[in-house]
Design an enzyme around this catalytic site. Structure first.
Site, PDB file in Angstrom:
ATOM      1  N   ASP A  92      -6.232  -8.264  -2.641  1.00 32.46           N
ATOM      2  CA  ASP A  92      -4.907  -8.684  -2.186  1.00 32.46           C
ATOM      3  C   ASP A  92      -4.042  -7.436  -2.326  1.00 32.46           C
ATOM      4  O   ASP A  92      -3.664  -7.057  -3.444  1.00 32.46           O
ATOM      5  CB  ASP A  92      -4.374  -9.824  -3.065  1.00 32.46           C
ATOM      6  CG  ASP A  92      -3.019 -10.324  -2.581  1.00 32.46           C
ATOM      7  OD1 ASP A  92      -2.317  -9.560  -1.887  1.00 32.46           O
ATOM      8  OD2 ASP A  92      -2.657 -11.473  -2.893  1.00 32.46           O
ATOM      9  N   HIS A  93      -3.764  -6.789  -1.193  1.00 34.53           N
ATOM     10  CA  HIS A  93      -3.159  -5.456  -1.289  1.00 34.53           C
ATOM     11  C   HIS A  93      -1.783  -5.474  -1.942  1.00 34.53           C
ATOM     12  O   HIS A  93      -1.309  -4.452  -2.422  1.00 34.53           O
ATOM     13  CB  HIS A  93      -3.117  -4.767   0.081  1.00 34.53           C
ATOM     14  CG  HIS A  93      -2.139  -5.375   1.031  1.00 34.53           C
ATOM     15  ND1 HIS A  93      -2.480  -6.395   1.873  1.00 34.53           N
ATOM     16  CD2 HIS A  93      -0.840  -5.127   1.242  1.00 34.53           C
ATOM     17  CE1 HIS A  93      -1.421  -6.741   2.570  1.00 34.53           C
ATOM     18  NE2 HIS A  93      -0.408  -5.991   2.214  1.00 34.53           N
ATOM     19  N   HIS A 104      -0.263 -13.695  -1.454  1.00 33.63           N
ATOM     20  CA  HIS A 104       0.668 -12.668  -1.952  1.00 33.63           C
ATOM     21  C   HIS A 104       1.762 -13.236  -2.855  1.00 33.63           C
ATOM     22  O   HIS A 104       2.003 -12.737  -3.952  1.00 33.63           O
ATOM     23  CB  HIS A 104       1.357 -11.954  -0.784  1.00 33.63           C
ATOM     24  CG  HIS A 104       0.395 -11.318   0.172  1.00 33.63           C
ATOM     25  ND1 HIS A 104      -0.778 -10.750  -0.236  1.00 33.63           N
ATOM     26  CD2 HIS A 104       0.446 -11.152   1.514  1.00 33.63           C
ATOM     27  CE1 HIS A 104      -1.411 -10.265   0.820  1.00 33.63           C
ATOM     28  NE2 HIS A 104      -0.694 -10.500   1.901  1.00 33.63           N
TER      29      HIS A 104
END
Lengths: 358, 515
Positions: free
Chosen positions: B202-203, B265
């Site tokens: 999950d960047h 996110h």
């Protein structure tokens, strides 16, 4: 006086000390300086960086350096030059700001206070530093000369990081003892930051990466010799590298070696020969470690700011890779040192390992 | 004695050089390597790591894809895209040696023999380049391709590394589209790789400020006593974008903002804000605490969804003065689409620390500004002395800016200069960009390095993912129910979402923070 810089090319020209100010009026002049500044200017500071030199002409040179260092490290710079030999005692002071454009319009500014101390006033160093600190921020003192006895205990108690370059020390052992005195005065709270050690950062990274995989650790036990090429005036840098290998791999300095030769014994009593050669212009131009039939090599690439690293063995195809090299100018070394933080325990071990060889 | 030298498997020469786990030499095998992600993010990230000296020189990239290409041709393509997307200028000397470590392996995902030849190739690379049998498989392909890839990796024996080496898999989101599909995806992955081998990327978690939330909370003693329901009135988490769906219309229309952003996110950010202090900084200790937060989220009944969640979709409007089309007129979007491009929701964490502290989340496309921020709104001071006439601006607010312009700000009250007692809020502001000249690495750089080092802290664990879906599913279900389906509200592009989102806070006597 604002030294506004938009790119690296404009930096070198800016050596002006700024506005001359009375010692008693520094704070009010600084306030005035910021009240007149444009809205797009932001004053920033993460540390107090005091720079001390006994070269009267160093103020201009150091102002140039601070201009470039503050591009990446916002600080309050206190630049001091002492002319202890001057007949008359007097203190002169200037204020200026180094501003750098961030993004399209915002300017981030670091302020600089410059002092020229002449005659007996040179003894005023601690007082001048203490009275102009940006409160609650750490104090880094960059000492650009050799240390002299007696070391002022008052000063060291306030310094968080003492930055110096052991490469310029003529009498290594005496200087190291003085640094240790400072450390002792500061009740071991001071962190010693040797730019000669910083100079080795990238070379150490390049050497260390060969041994990241546990399977490669067997090479430590069969290390036979280490060859280091160093540039003129950088024997101490090469010795520090040797000290690092010795300290971390638990080698003991062999006492009965021929004059001018260096050898260690590893934990199994095996001999490890160290060969140092003055060759080329880079502080450390090449490092070769031989373990059995395997050679681990790190050398400055032809393009200058890269290191070529390789591992070769008659049974393996050789591949080389590029890694960044440490630049040897004062700005790069200081920038690297200011980025590091933390304690330098490995440095202390390394320097102790070779202190008698310098 | 040297402590590091006494530890088996620790490189004594690394001591003091790095405060992070050291990445190991490995083969990075990218599935779906001809796609956008490889060109825009993965290869530029690996190049930047190499240029900064962070990447072990022996790291090799094997691109696994269907199209017919040569090593050389593929390297040329990658050079072009890296020059375009790299955060630092590409230096030919570095690119040359870096490119020599990139190989192209052509195969269909379903073709078993392609994996056998991959295994042979990887063994050869191990011998030649010293990658030591370590393999990092990166799934940059669509999730529906995971199953054949995983099955074939297992058949070829590539899921198990030789003794002393490792095999890991990085899975890109979406991690399923609901709880059932997430469980199925986890089952499929687990059939070939254990949970310890699996890294769900999950960047958002790779961003500097996201990581700084833990430092802010657990390295500063002043926040700990006030980080609870006694002092915090509410929390807002906002992820606003000016962008529309761009070229992702096809994907987005089947996903929507809730599943695209909130499930992963935003809930990850909430976990960092709301979690208890972990017992240590190991990946599992941190993830244990995070999963407790998601598990404590109060599940919504179908009836509550309409009351607590507002969904919207952008209509025609203007962004930065330029007209933009409605979502339904975007390419590859159903002209009658009911997909939400905006979600505002009110949620609660049912645990001791956060009891009765509402958490408001807002995520949307085509909003006036792009910003991801978390704001902690503290309770107002007693309404005596200076605060007799209370306004919302009188609350102390701590803001963590995730992107852009990463930083932290604190709003406090101050007296205006003058003889009268006028009080106004002032902001103490810390900007990463101002204070630290060094550019932050891209999120993918940090995360790739972590995966090579075996540090899973910033990756989602299967239970986190499943618990997040368990919270999201009832909302999706209510939206697609046949009866009493909550409405979809339209908002003009360039506005702050539908009015109903304002009402969500208005009902509680609060307002959205203006970004």
């Amino acid at each position: 006086m604002y030294t506004v810089r938009t790119d690296m090319s404009a930096v070198a020209e800016s050596s002006s000390l700024g506005i001359p100010v009375e010692m008693a009026g520094i704070d009010s002049e600084l306030k005035k300086l910021w009240s007149q500044s444009a809205e797009s200017m932001t004053r920033a500071s993460l540390i107090n960086l005091a720079v001390y030199s006994q070269e009267p002409a160093s103020l201009q040179t150091n102002t140039q350096l601070i201009g470039r260092i503050t591009e990446n490290h916002a600080c309050r710079a206190i630049v001091i030059a002492a002319n202890c030999g001057a007949e008359k005692s007097r203190v002169q002071a200037w204020i200026s700001a180094h501003c750098h454009v961030v993004g399209t319009s915002q300017q981030i500014c670091s302020e600089q206070l410059s002092f020229l101390l002449e005659g007996d006033c040179a003894n005023l160093l601690p007082g001048i530093v203490f009275s102009h600190l940006d409160s609650d921020l750490p104090l880094y003192l960059w000492w650009q000369n050799e240390f002299k006895d007696p070391m002022d205990p008052q000063l060291w108690a306030w310094v968080d990081r003492l930055i110096y370059d052991s490469q310029m020390w003529k009498d290594f052992d005496t200087q190291l003892r003085l640094v240790e005195t400072a450390e002792c005065e500061a009740k071991q709270r001071i962190i010693l930051c040797d730019l000669n050690w910083t100079r080795l950062d990238k070379v150490r990274q390049a050497v260390a990466q060969f041994f990241d995989h546990p399977k490669s650790h067997r090479h430590f036990a069969s290390m036979e010799n280490v060859t280091i090429d160093y540039g003129a005036g950088h024997r101490s840098t090469a010795l520090l590298l040797v000290g690092w290998l010795g300290a971390q791999l638990e080698w003991q300095l062999k006492q009965d070696t021929e004059a001018g030769k260096i050898a260690f014994l590893d934990t199994n009593g095996r001999n490890i020969q160290i060969d140092l050669h003055e060759r080329g212009s880079n502080p450390v131009g090449k490092v070769l470690l031989h373990s059995g039939e395997t050679e681990f090599g790190v050398a400055h690439a032809k393009c200058g700011d890269l290191l070529e690293v390789w591992r070769s063995n008659k049974n393996e195809k050789q591949f080389s890779q590029m890694m960044p090299a440490q630049r040897n100018d004062a700005v790069s070394l200081m920038s690297q040192e200011l980025m590091r933080g933390g304690l330098h325990r490995v440095y202390l071990r390394a320097i102790n390992c070779v202190r008698h060889l310098n | 004695m040297n402590r590091v030298a006494d530890q088996p498997n620790v490189n004594p020469l690394r001591e003091g050089l790095s405060t992070r786990a050291v990445p190991q030499p490995c083969n990075v095998v990218i599935f779906g390597a001809t796609g956008d992600l490889t060109h825009r993010k993965l290869i530029p990230a690996l190049y930047n790591l190499a240029a900064d000296g962070e990447l072990p020189p022996a790291v090799t990239v094997v691109a696994f894809a269907r199209r017919d290409k040569t090593d050389e041709g593929f390297r040329k393509e990658l050079e072009e895209s890296t020059r375009k997307f790299s955060r630092q200028k590409v230096r030919s000397e570095i690119w040359k040696t870096f490119a020599e470590s990139i190989f192209y392996h052509r195969s269909e995902f379903e073709d078993e023999s392609g994996y056998e030849s991959l295994a042979t190739r990887l063994d050869k690379i191990d011998k030649e380049r010293g990658t030591r049998g370590n393999r990092l498989f990166y799934f940059a392909a669509a999730p529906d391709r995971f199953e054949p890839i995983l099955k074939n990796l297992r058949t070829a024996g590539l899921n198990n590394a030789p003794k002393g080496s490792w095999a890991r898999v990085i899975v890109e989101k979406p991690f399923g589209t609901d709880l059932a599909s997430a469980r199925e995806l986890n089952r499929i992955v687990r059939s070939s790789f254990t949970e310890e081998q699996t890294y769900r990327i999950d960047h958002f978690l790779g961003k500097e400020t996201a990581q700084n939330i833990l430092v802010l909370r657990f390295a500063n003693a002043i926040f700990s006593p006030i980080w609870n329901a006694h002092y915090i009135d509410h929390v807002q988490i906002t992820a606003a974008e000016t962008l529309g769906v761009e070229a992702r219309g096809g994907y987005y229309d089947g996903t929507g903002a809730l599943r695209d952003m909130v499930q992963n996110h935003l809930l990850q950010l909430l976990c960092l804000i709301a979690m208890e202090p972990p017992t240590d900084l190991s990946a599992n200790s941190i993830r244990d605490e995070k999963v407790k937060v998601v598990r404590s989220l109060r599940r919504m009944t179908a009836g509550e969804v309409g009351e607590k969640v507002v969904r919207g979709q952008y209509s025609d409007g203007a962004i930065n003065g330029k007209p933009v089309v409605a979502y339904r007129s975007e390419e590859r979007v159903d002209p009658n689409s009911m997909t939400e491009t905006f979600v505002a929701l009110r949620l609660n964490i049912d645990n001791w620390r956060w009891a009765d502290v509402p958490i408001y989340m807002m995520v949307g496309k085509r909003l006036p500004k792009s910003a991801t921020e978390i704001s902690i709104h503290f309770k107002k001071a007693p309404a005596v002395l200076f605060n007799k006439e209370f306004t919302a601006r009188d609350q102390n607010v701590l803001v963590v800016r995730i992107q852009p312009d990463e930083g932290i700000a604190l709003r406090i009250q101050a007296k205006l200069p003058g003889t009268s007692f006028r009080i106004e809020p002032v902001k103490m502001d810390f900007h990463y960009g101002t204070s630290f000249g060094k550019a932050s690495p891209e999120a993918y750089e940090r995360l790739l390095l972590d995966a090579m080092s075996g540090d899973a802290t910033l990756f989602a664990r299967s239970d986190e993912v499943e618990e997040a879906w368990a919270f999201i599913d009832p909302i999706e279900k209510a939206w697609t129910a046949e009866n009493d389906r909550p409405g979809l509200f339209f908002y003009p592009a360039g506005s702050w979402g539908p009015e109903e989102a304002e009402d969500l806070l208005d009902r509680d006597g609060r307002n959205w923070r203006r970004l």
